[in-house]
Design a protein around this motif. Structure first.
Motif, mmCIF file in Angstrom:
data_model
loop_
_atom_site.group_PDB
_atom_site.id
_atom_site.type_symbol
_atom_site.label_atom_id
_atom_site.label_comp_id
_atom_site.label_asym_id
_atom_site.label_seq_id
_atom_site.Cartn_x
_atom_site.Cartn_y
_atom_site.Cartn_z
ATOM 1 N N PRO A 9 2.045 53.116 5.178
ATOM 2 C CA PRO A 9 2.783 54.286 5.677
ATOM 3 C C PRO A 9 4.250 53.903 5.873
ATOM 4 O O PRO A 9 4.569 52.739 6.181
ATOM 5 C CB PRO A 9 2.124 54.593 7.021
ATOM 6 N N ASN A 10 5.125 54.862 5.689
ATOM 7 C CA ASN A 10 6.567 54.582 5.799
ATOM 8 C C ASN A 10 6.915 53.955 7.142
ATOM 9 O O ASN A 10 7.739 53.034 7.205
ATOM 10 C CB ASN A 10 7.376 55.858 5.590
ATOM 11 N N SER A 11 6.306 54.439 8.206
ATOM 12 C CA SER A 11 6.625 53.903 9.538
ATOM 13 C C SER A 11 6.228 52.428 9.656
ATOM 14 O O SER A 11 6.951 51.629 10.263
ATOM 15 C CB SER A 11 5.932 54.729 10.615
ATOM 16 N N VAL A 12 5.086 52.069 9.084
ATOM 17 C CA VAL A 12 4.643 50.672 9.122
ATOM 18 C C VAL A 12 5.575 49.810 8.281
ATOM 19 O O VAL A 12 5.993 48.724 8.706
ATOM 20 C CB VAL A 12 3.179 50.537 8.639
ATOM 21 N N HIS A 13 5.930 50.291 7.104
ATOM 22 C CA HIS A 13 6.828 49.541 6.230
ATOM 23 C C HIS A 13 8.170 49.300 6.921
ATOM 24 O O HIS A 13 8.714 48.182 6.880
ATOM 25 C CB HIS A 13 7.020 50.279 4.907
ATOM 26 N N GLN A 14 8.691 50.334 7.573
ATOM 27 C CA GLN A 14 9.974 50.189 8.253
ATOM 28 C C GLN A 14 9.891 49.146 9.358
ATOM 29 O O GLN A 14 10.764 48.306 9.513
ATOM 30 C CB GLN A 14 10.429 51.540 8.825
ATOM 31 N N LYS A 15 8.812 49.176 10.126
ATOM 32 C CA LYS A 15 8.652 48.218 11.225
ATOM 33 C C LYS A 15 8.491 46.796 10.680
ATOM 34 O O LYS A 15 9.042 45.841 11.235
ATOM 35 C CB LYS A 15 7.460 48.601 12.097
ATOM 36 N N VAL A 16 7.764 46.645 9.572
ATOM 37 C CA VAL A 16 7.614 45.329 8.952
ATOM 38 C C VAL A 16 8.972 44.802 8.521
ATOM 39 O O VAL A 16 9.299 43.630 8.741
ATOM 40 C CB VAL A 16 6.622 45.388 7.764
ATOM 41 N N LYS A 17 9.769 45.656 7.923
ATOM 42 C CA LYS A 17 11.112 45.231 7.495
ATOM 43 C C LYS A 17 11.947 44.794 8.700
ATOM 44 O O LYS A 17 12.637 43.773 8.640
ATOM 45 C CB LYS A 17 11.823 46.358 6.734
ATOM 46 N N GLU A 18 11.870 45.546 9.783
ATOM 47 C CA GLU A 18 12.636 45.196 10.982
ATOM 48 C C GLU A 18 12.178 43.860 11.565
ATOM 49 O O GLU A 18 13.006 43.012 11.919
ATOM 50 C CB GLU A 18 12.476 46.288 12.040
#
Length: 79
Positions: A9-18
């Motif tokens: 999910p986009n939210s998970v991907h964003q958090k992983v990147k952060e």
């Protein structure tokens, strides 16, 4: 090494990147580390369950019976 496509999910991907950026590692390294940690956790549970299955209550009670019936040493008391 093997390439693997993972849909997140986009939210998970964003958090992983952060989180990867915070640790100064790549997203790939972050995910590989997370998968390795999960594998270690599951393999540890499997090992502990297998070891527990080998145990016998009679052995436990025998060894517990060897513990002297004495008051706790200073510093070993329970609150």
């Amino acid at each position: 090494m093997t390439a693997l496509t993972v849909r997140l999910p986009n939210s998970v991907h964003q958090k992983v990147k952060e989180l990867a950026a915070r640790d100064e590692i790549s997203v790939n390294q972050f995910i590989a580390s997370a998968v390795s940690e999960k594998m270690a956790s599951l393999m540890t549970l499997d090992f502990l369950r297998a070891e527990a299955a080998k145990g016998q209550r009679s052995d436990f009670e025998r060894y517990l019976g060897m513990v002297p019936d004495a008051p706790a040493l200073p510093g070993d008391e329970t609150p």
